[in-house]
Design a protein around this motif. Structure first.
Motif, PDB file in Angstrom:
ATOM      1  N   ILE A   1      92.841  49.968  23.884  1.00 47.32           N
ATOM      2  CA  ILE A   1      92.529  49.924  25.197  1.00 47.32           C
ATOM      3  C   ILE A   1      92.043  49.186  26.005  1.00 47.32           C
ATOM      4  CG2 ILE A   1      91.575  52.692  24.889  1.00 47.32           C
ATOM      5  CD1 ILE A   1      88.846  50.968  25.240  1.00 47.32           C
ATOM      6  N   GLY A   2      92.209  47.842  24.582  1.00 53.32           N
ATOM      7  CA  GLY A   2      92.449  46.239  25.161  1.00 53.32           C
ATOM      8  C   GLY A   2      90.928  45.644  25.465  1.00 53.32           C
ATOM      9  N   VAL A   3      89.979  46.096  24.870  1.00 52.00           N
ATOM     10  CA  VAL A   3      88.620  45.550  25.032  1.00 52.00           C
ATOM     11  C   VAL A   3      88.502  44.395  24.107  1.00 52.00           C
ATOM     12  CG1 VAL A   3      86.302  46.041  24.452  1.00 52.00           C
ATOM     13  CG2 VAL A   3      87.393  47.423  26.474  1.00 52.00           C
ATOM     14  N   ARG A   4      87.909  43.767  23.911  1.00 50.57           N
ATOM     15  CA  ARG A   4      88.398  42.350  22.805  1.00 50.57           C
ATOM     16  C   ARG A   4      86.792  41.623  22.130  1.00 50.57           C
ATOM     17  NH1 ARG A   4      92.765  43.535  24.343  1.00 50.57           N
ATOM     18  NH2 ARG A   4      95.160  42.533  24.113  1.00 50.57           N
ATOM     19  N   ASN A   5      85.970  41.518  23.479  1.00 51.35           N
ATOM     20  CA  ASN A   5      85.007  40.857  23.321  1.00 51.35           C
ATOM     21  C   ASN A   5      83.752  41.561  23.161  1.00 51.35           C
ATOM     22  OD1 ASN A   5      86.013  38.162  22.877  1.00 51.35           O
ATOM     23  ND2 ASN A   5      87.035  38.153  25.063  1.00 51.35           N
ATOM     24  N   LEU A   6      83.330  42.598  22.892  1.00 51.78           N
ATOM     25  CA  LEU A   6      82.480  43.578  22.597  1.00 51.78           C
ATOM     26  C   LEU A   6      81.154  43.655  21.104  1.00 51.78           C
ATOM     27  CD1 LEU A   6      80.968  45.411  25.014  1.00 51.78           C
ATOM     28  CD2 LEU A   6      81.908  46.932  23.779  1.00 51.78           C
ATOM     29  N   PRO A   7      79.825  42.877  21.548  1.00 49.78           N
ATOM     30  CA  PRO A   7      79.255  43.192  19.682  1.00 49.78           C
ATOM     31  C   PRO A   7      79.108  44.476  19.850  1.00 49.78           C
ATOM     32  CG  PRO A   7      78.065  42.764  21.944  1.00 49.78           C
ATOM     33  CD  PRO A   7      79.151  43.080  22.341  1.00 49.78           C
ATOM     34  N   VAL A   8      79.956  45.343  18.947  1.00 48.64           N
ATOM     35  CA  VAL A   8      79.708  46.426  18.013  1.00 48.64           C
ATOM     36  C   VAL A   8      79.232  46.394  16.958  1.00 48.64           C
ATOM     37  CG1 VAL A   8      81.042  48.092  17.497  1.00 48.64           C
ATOM     38  CG2 VAL A   8      81.690  46.847  19.275  1.00 48.64           C
ATOM     39  N   ALA A   9      77.965  47.774  16.786  1.00 45.84           N
ATOM     40  CA  ALA A   9      77.410  47.243  15.433  1.00 45.84           C
ATOM     41  C   ALA A   9      77.055  48.867  15.193  1.00 45.84           C
ATOM     42  CB  ALA A   9      75.768  47.634  15.323  1.00 45.84           C
ATOM     43  N   MET A  10      77.566  49.252  13.449  1.00 42.91           N
ATOM     44  CA  MET A  10      78.438  50.493  12.984  1.00 42.91           C
ATOM     45  C   MET A  10      76.815  51.596  12.441  1.00 42.91           C
ATOM     46  SD  MET A  10      82.131  49.259  11.761  1.00 42.91           S
ATOM     47  CE  MET A  10      80.621  47.592   9.913  1.00 42.91           C
ATOM     48  N   ASP A  11      76.566  52.703  13.413  1.00 44.56           N
ATOM     49  CA  ASP A  11      76.048  53.429  12.815  1.00 44.56           C
ATOM     50  C   ASP A  11      76.476  54.316  11.759  1.00 44.56           C
ATOM     51  OD1 ASP A  11      73.421  54.358  11.839  1.00 44.56           O
ATOM     52  OD2 ASP A  11      72.615  55.281  14.157  1.00 44.56           O
ATOM     53  N   ILE A  12      77.431  53.840  10.743  1.00 45.31           N
ATOM     54  CA  ILE A  12      78.186  55.261   9.814  1.00 45.31           C
ATOM     55  C   ILE A  12      77.469  56.489   9.248  1.00 45.31           C
ATOM     56  CG2 ILE A  12      79.891  55.274   7.519  1.00 45.31           C
ATOM     57  CD1 ILE A  12      80.437  52.742   8.532  1.00 45.31           C
ATOM     58  N   ASN A  13      76.016  56.387   8.930  1.00 40.58           N
ATOM     59  CA  ASN A  13      75.369  57.135   8.637  1.00 40.58           C
ATOM     60  C   ASN A  13      74.501  58.037  10.131  1.00 40.58           C
ATOM     61  OD1 ASN A  13      75.966  56.863   5.863  1.00 40.58           O
ATOM     62  ND2 ASN A  13      74.985  55.870   5.384  1.00 40.58           N
ATOM     63  N   GLN A  14      74.543  57.142  10.575  1.00 38.80           N
ATOM     64  CA  GLN A  14      74.147  58.031  12.395  1.00 38.80           C
ATOM     65  C   GLN A  14      72.005  57.452  11.562  1.00 38.80           C
ATOM     66  OE1 GLN A  14      75.702  61.046  14.281  1.00 38.80           O
ATOM     67  NE2 GLN A  14      78.017  60.155  13.247  1.00 38.80           N
ATOM     68  N   VAL A  15      71.652  56.572  11.632  1.00 38.68           N
ATOM     69  CA  VAL A  15      70.547  56.840  11.187  1.00 38.68           C
ATOM     70  C   VAL A  15      69.518  56.401  11.716  1.00 38.68           C
ATOM     71  CG1 VAL A  15      68.283  55.674   9.367  1.00 38.68           C
ATOM     72  CG2 VAL A  15      70.424  56.383   8.495  1.00 38.68           C
ATOM     73  N   VAL A  16      69.982  55.052  13.139  1.00 36.95           N
ATOM     74  CA  VAL A  16      69.617  54.608  14.061  1.00 36.95           C
ATOM     75  C   VAL A  16      69.821  54.797  15.390  1.00 36.95           C
ATOM     76  CG1 VAL A  16      70.019  52.556  15.837  1.00 36.95           C
ATOM     77  CG2 VAL A  16      70.440  52.257  13.063  1.00 36.95           C
ATOM     78  N   LYS A  17      70.650  56.191  15.325  1.00 38.11           N
ATOM     79  CA  LYS A  17      70.888  57.221  16.280  1.00 38.11           C
ATOM     80  C   LYS A  17      69.486  58.382  15.769  1.00 38.11           C
ATOM     81  CE  LYS A  17      72.954  61.574  17.132  1.00 38.11           C
ATOM     82  NZ  LYS A  17      74.585  62.358  16.211  1.00 38.11           N
ATOM     83  N   ARG A  18      69.539  58.758  15.242  1.00 43.70           N
ATOM     84  CA  ARG A  18      68.025  59.124  14.629  1.00 43.70           C
ATOM     85  C   ARG A  18      66.759  59.155  14.843  1.00 43.70           C
ATOM     86  NH1 ARG A  18      67.572  60.374   9.148  1.00 43.70           N
ATOM     87  NH2 ARG A  18      66.140  58.877   9.433  1.00 43.70           N
ATOM     88  N   ASP A  19      66.971  57.530  14.451  1.00 40.21           N
ATOM     89  CA  ASP A  19      65.937  56.952  15.133  1.00 40.21           C
ATOM     90  C   ASP A  19      65.596  56.622  16.237  1.00 40.21           C
ATOM     91  OD1 ASP A  19      64.902  56.606  12.197  1.00 40.21           O
ATOM     92  OD2 ASP A  19      66.007  54.657  11.832  1.00 40.21           O
ATOM     93  N   TYR A  20      66.361  56.951  17.451  1.00 42.06           N
ATOM     94  CA  TYR A  20      65.736  56.315  18.942  1.00 42.06           C
ATOM     95  C   TYR A  20      66.142  58.097  19.319  1.00 42.06           C
ATOM     96  CZ  TYR A  20      65.986  51.454  19.310  1.00 42.06           C
ATOM     97  OH  TYR A  20      65.711  49.740  18.587  1.00 42.06           O
TER      98      TYR A  20
END
Length: 194
Positions: free
Chosen positions: A134-153
């Motif tokens: 999609i042409g997005v190159r400069n974006l800080p991306v963290a990976m919540d693979i187990n979705q623990v942070v998703k749950r915490d928030y």
């Protein structure tokens, strides 16, 4: 027999009238659809409304390189936009260019506002390939693979963006697609609150 013949025109009339009514209704719908479309209103971002106050849960997640760990505490003293997203989420994808523009404008300022996106449940290869596509190159991306942070928030829907002040307090939450102009409004709101 004569009685049956005299009823035939009456029956025919009862059959034709409903059909004629249906034809007229369809014609009205067709003509309504052919009217010129109304002018689209220009985007006017709504002022931030969702105000919440809780300490942002801290975490450590890997960035796309798999080596660097990132945490909200890394941004202490700075306003932080913390965005939860996934590649399959259409509004998430639509907002990524606005986030990239935000990083281009504010990314070099160590004391200015910051942005961290958190991808939910996808691998670095999937995310990297998708961003390249999609042409997005400069974006800080963290990976919540187990979705623990998703749950915490408490994230329920995507996209969700939390606006965290420099003291680490979550002040606002935006559900749905974030526009660049809205980010400016949130920053102004944070400035007005302090």
């Amino acid at each position: 027999m004569q009685t049956e013949k005299s009823q035939s025109p009456a029956l025919l009339l009862f059959l034709i009238l409903p059909l004629l009514g249906i034809f007229v209704a369809l014609l009205m719908v067709f003509l309504e659809d052919r009217k010129a479309p109304a002018a689209q209103p220009t985007f006017q971002p709504a002022p931030p409304r969702t105000v919440i106050n809780f300490q942002a849960p801290d975490f450590e997640l890997p960035l796309l390189d798999g080596l660097t760990l990132v945490s909200p505490s890394d941004y202490a003293g700075q306003p932080l936009f913390l965005n939860f997203w996934a590649t399959w989420c259409a509004p998430c994808v639509r907002e990524l260019p606005a986030f990239e523009e935000f990083v281009a404008v504010h990314g070099a300022d160590e004391k200015g506002p910051a942005l961290l996106t958190i991808n939910l449940g996808e691998t670095a290869e999937e995310i990297t390939g998708f961003l390249k596509e999609i042409g997005v190159r400069n974006l800080p991306v963290a990976m919540d693979i187990n979705q623990v942070v998703k749950r915490d928030y408490g994230v329920q829907n995507l996209p969700t963006t939390y606006v965290i002040d420099g003291a680490g307090m979550v002040r606002h939450m935006k559900l749905g697609e974030m526009k660049y102009e809205e980010m400016g409004l949130y920053l102004q709101q944070l400035a007005d609150e302090s």
